[in-house]
Design a protein around this motif. Sequence first.
Motif, mmCIF file in Angstrom:
data_model
loop_
_atom_site.group_PDB
_atom_site.id
_atom_site.type_symbol
_atom_site.label_atom_id
_atom_site.label_comp_id
_atom_site.label_asym_id
_atom_site.label_seq_id
_atom_site.Cartn_x
_atom_site.Cartn_y
_atom_site.Cartn_z
ATOM 1 N N LEU A 102 0.831 -1.204 0.000
ATOM 2 C CA LEU A 102 0.000 0.000 0.000
ATOM 3 C C LEU A 102 0.867 1.255 0.000
ATOM 4 O O LEU A 102 0.589 2.217 -0.734
ATOM 5 C CB LEU A 102 -0.925 -0.004 1.214
ATOM 6 C CG LEU A 102 -1.834 1.213 1.368
ATOM 7 C CD1 LEU A 102 -2.788 1.355 0.189
ATOM 8 C CD2 LEU A 102 -2.613 1.132 2.690
ATOM 9 N N VAL A 103 1.913 1.245 0.801
ATOM 10 C CA VAL A 103 2.814 2.403 0.859
ATOM 11 C C VAL A 103 3.477 2.628 -0.506
ATOM 12 O O VAL A 103 3.577 3.761 -0.989
ATOM 13 C CB VAL A 103 3.881 2.212 1.959
ATOM 14 C CG1 VAL A 103 4.972 3.289 1.849
ATOM 15 C CG2 VAL A 103 3.229 2.268 3.335
ATOM 16 N N ALA A 146 -8.536 -3.225 -3.531
ATOM 17 C CA ALA A 146 -7.891 -4.505 -3.240
ATOM 18 C C ALA A 146 -6.673 -4.308 -2.347
ATOM 19 O O ALA A 146 -6.431 -5.085 -1.418
ATOM 20 C CB ALA A 146 -7.489 -5.189 -4.547
ATOM 21 N N LEU A 147 -5.906 -3.246 -2.585
ATOM 22 C CA LEU A 147 -4.748 -2.939 -1.749
ATOM 23 C C LEU A 147 -5.178 -2.589 -0.328
ATOM 24 O O LEU A 147 -4.576 -3.035 0.654
ATOM 25 C CB LEU A 147 -3.953 -1.778 -2.352
ATOM 26 C CG LEU A 147 -3.121 -2.094 -3.594
ATOM 27 C CD1 LEU A 147 -2.718 -0.800 -4.297
ATOM 28 C CD2 LEU A 147 -1.882 -2.888 -3.204
ATOM 29 N N VAL A 148 -6.206 -1.760 -0.219
ATOM 30 C CA VAL A 148 -6.705 -1.348 1.095
ATOM 31 C C VAL A 148 -7.220 -2.567 1.866
ATOM 32 O O VAL A 148 -6.892 -2.757 3.050
ATOM 33 C CB VAL A 148 -7.811 -0.285 0.930
ATOM 34 C CG1 VAL A 148 -8.524 -0.037 2.264
ATOM 35 C CG2 VAL A 148 -7.221 1.015 0.408
ATOM 36 N N ASP A 149 -8.020 -3.397 1.221
ATOM 37 C CA ASP A 149 -8.577 -4.580 1.886
ATOM 38 C C ASP A 149 -7.473 -5.528 2.343
ATOM 39 O O ASP A 149 -7.546 -6.104 3.447
ATOM 40 C CB ASP A 149 -9.531 -5.311 0.945
ATOM 41 C CG ASP A 149 -10.817 -4.544 0.697
ATOM 42 O OD1 ASP A 149 -11.118 -3.613 1.472
ATOM 43 O OD2 ASP A 149 -11.518 -4.870 -0.285
ATOM 44 N N HIS A 150 -6.469 -5.699 1.503
ATOM 45 C CA HIS A 150 -5.357 -6.599 1.837
ATOM 46 C C HIS A 150 -4.657 -6.127 3.105
ATOM 47 O O HIS A 150 -4.368 -6.919 4.018
ATOM 48 C CB HIS A 150 -4.379 -6.646 0.656
ATOM 49 C CG HIS A 150 -3.375 -7.746 0.745
ATOM 50 N ND1 HIS A 150 -2.304 -7.847 -0.112
ATOM 51 C CD2 HIS A 150 -3.255 -8.802 1.591
ATOM 52 C CE1 HIS A 150 -1.572 -8.896 0.205
ATOM 53 N NE2 HIS A 150 -2.122 -9.492 1.226
ATOM 54 N N ASP A 160 -10.582 1.676 10.529
ATOM 55 C CA ASP A 160 -11.604 2.665 10.159
ATOM 56 C C ASP A 160 -11.278 3.386 8.856
ATOM 57 O O ASP A 160 -12.011 4.273 8.425
ATOM 58 C CB ASP A 160 -11.813 3.685 11.282
ATOM 59 C CG ASP A 160 -10.529 4.422 11.674
ATOM 60 O OD1 ASP A 160 -9.445 4.035 11.170
ATOM 61 O OD2 ASP A 160 -10.606 5.355 12.491
ATOM 62 N N PHE A 161 -10.195 3.011 8.203
ATOM 63 C CA PHE A 161 -9.848 3.634 6.927
ATOM 64 C C PHE A 161 -10.694 3.026 5.825
ATOM 65 O O PHE A 161 -10.888 1.818 5.757
ATOM 66 C CB PHE A 161 -8.362 3.421 6.611
ATOM 67 C CG PHE A 161 -7.899 4.137 5.372
ATOM 68 C CD1 PHE A 161 -7.603 5.483 5.402
ATOM 69 C CD2 PHE A 161 -7.768 3.448 4.172
ATOM 70 C CE1 PHE A 161 -7.182 6.147 4.258
ATOM 71 C CE2 PHE A 161 -7.347 4.096 3.028
ATOM 72 C CZ PHE A 161 -7.048 5.450 3.066
ATOM 73 N N SER A 164 -12.852 5.454 0.224
ATOM 74 C CA SER A 164 -13.255 6.829 -0.095
ATOM 75 C C SER A 164 -12.329 7.857 0.534
ATOM 76 O O SER A 164 -12.392 9.046 0.188
ATOM 77 C CB SER A 164 -14.696 7.076 0.359
ATOM 78 O OG SER A 164 -14.837 6.847 1.756
ATOM 79 N N ASP A 165 -11.459 7.440 1.458
ATOM 80 C CA ASP A 165 -10.484 8.367 2.042
ATOM 81 C C ASP A 165 -9.311 8.626 1.094
ATOM 82 O O ASP A 165 -8.623 9.648 1.236
ATOM 83 C CB ASP A 165 -9.937 7.813 3.363
ATOM 84 C CG ASP A 165 -10.984 7.785 4.469
ATOM 85 O OD1 ASP A 165 -11.711 8.786 4.606
ATOM 86 O OD2 ASP A 165 -11.070 6.771 5.176
ATOM 87 N N ILE A 166 -9.074 7.722 0.166
ATOM 88 C CA ILE A 166 -7.924 7.860 -0.738
ATOM 89 C C ILE A 166 -7.972 9.166 -1.531
ATOM 90 O O ILE A 166 -6.963 9.896 -1.584
ATOM 91 C CB ILE A 166 -7.825 6.651 -1.689
ATOM 92 C CG1 ILE A 166 -7.472 5.381 -0.907
ATOM 93 C CG2 ILE A 166 -6.814 6.910 -2.801
ATOM 94 C CD1 ILE A 166 -6.018 5.266 -0.533
ATOM 95 N N PRO A 167 -9.090 9.524 -2.195
ATOM 96 C CA PRO A 167 -9.099 10.793 -2.936
ATOM 97 C C PRO A 167 -8.817 12.008 -2.059
ATOM 98 O O PRO A 167 -8.170 12.956 -2.515
ATOM 99 C CB PRO A 167 -10.521 10.843 -3.526
ATOM 100 C CG PRO A 167 -10.953 9.425 -3.593
ATOM 101 C CD PRO A 167 -10.350 8.769 -2.397
ATOM 102 N N LEU A 168 -9.291 11.984 -0.814
ATOM 103 C CA LEU A 168 -9.017 13.107 0.089
ATOM 104 C C LEU A 168 -7.522 13.223 0.373
ATOM 105 O O LEU A 168 -6.960 14.326 0.385
ATOM 106 C CB LEU A 168 -9.789 12.934 1.406
ATOM 107 C CG LEU A 168 -11.308 12.854 1.295
ATOM 108 C CD1 LEU A 168 -11.930 12.655 2.676
ATOM 109 C CD2 LEU A 168 -11.869 14.121 0.651
#
Length: 234
Positions: A102-103, A146-150, A160-161, A164-168
């Motif tokens: 993810l990073v 998929a990256l976030v879920d993993h 809690d991430f 929809s937080d990614i665009p912000l």
Amino acid sequence: MPTTRPDPRVGPSDSCTQPRLRADAQANLERILCSAREVFGAHGLDATLADVARHAGVGVGTVYRRFASKDELIQALFDSRCAEIESLAATSLEIPDAWEGLVHYLEAISLRMADSRGFGDLLMDARFTSDAFTRARSSITRSTAALVDHAKQEGTLRSDFEISDIPLLMHTIKLSQNLTGDDAPEAYRRVLGFIIDGLRASRTTHRELPVPALTTEQLDRVMHRYGTSPDGPC
């Protein structure tokens, strides 16, 4: 032993090397697409077709014969950029450590936004609402999810991430890039470092920031350019 991540600076090439020309029409098309990427990359998507034609050394009529509108030209560029992002996501998913994957993805996307103003505009500009743009953005969202879920399943990303937080977060990075500009072109990497630390589910220490803070002189130039006092609102 720390997990080895691909260098986010290494990825699909953004170079505009001309292929072997097969005909005048093909040569013009390649020149237009190459010039559009460079013009939009330097000036954002507010640049005009006339700007692209001038950079390509062709008449604006030649551009209009290939693309009926600026949006159509932008879509052609976005298609290739969408494929690039999906490739980055696939590479990131192959990293055994989900957090490191993810990073790597966030760093790679941020780097491409820094290298090209138009790239950031393509990702987040709400002006482009055609079916083609909607499908492309949906595809990118699925790859990113998929990256976030993993990482959440691994327990390294805070629970809690949400996707929809990614665009912000990306808007925050883009704003920092626009703010510091050429005065400190890598300052956004500090912002990204703070963001990444905040995404961890738990930590006992913080990651080392990749670049130093702005100097007083850099901060003064940046703030004065935007008519803002470095000490806060007047």
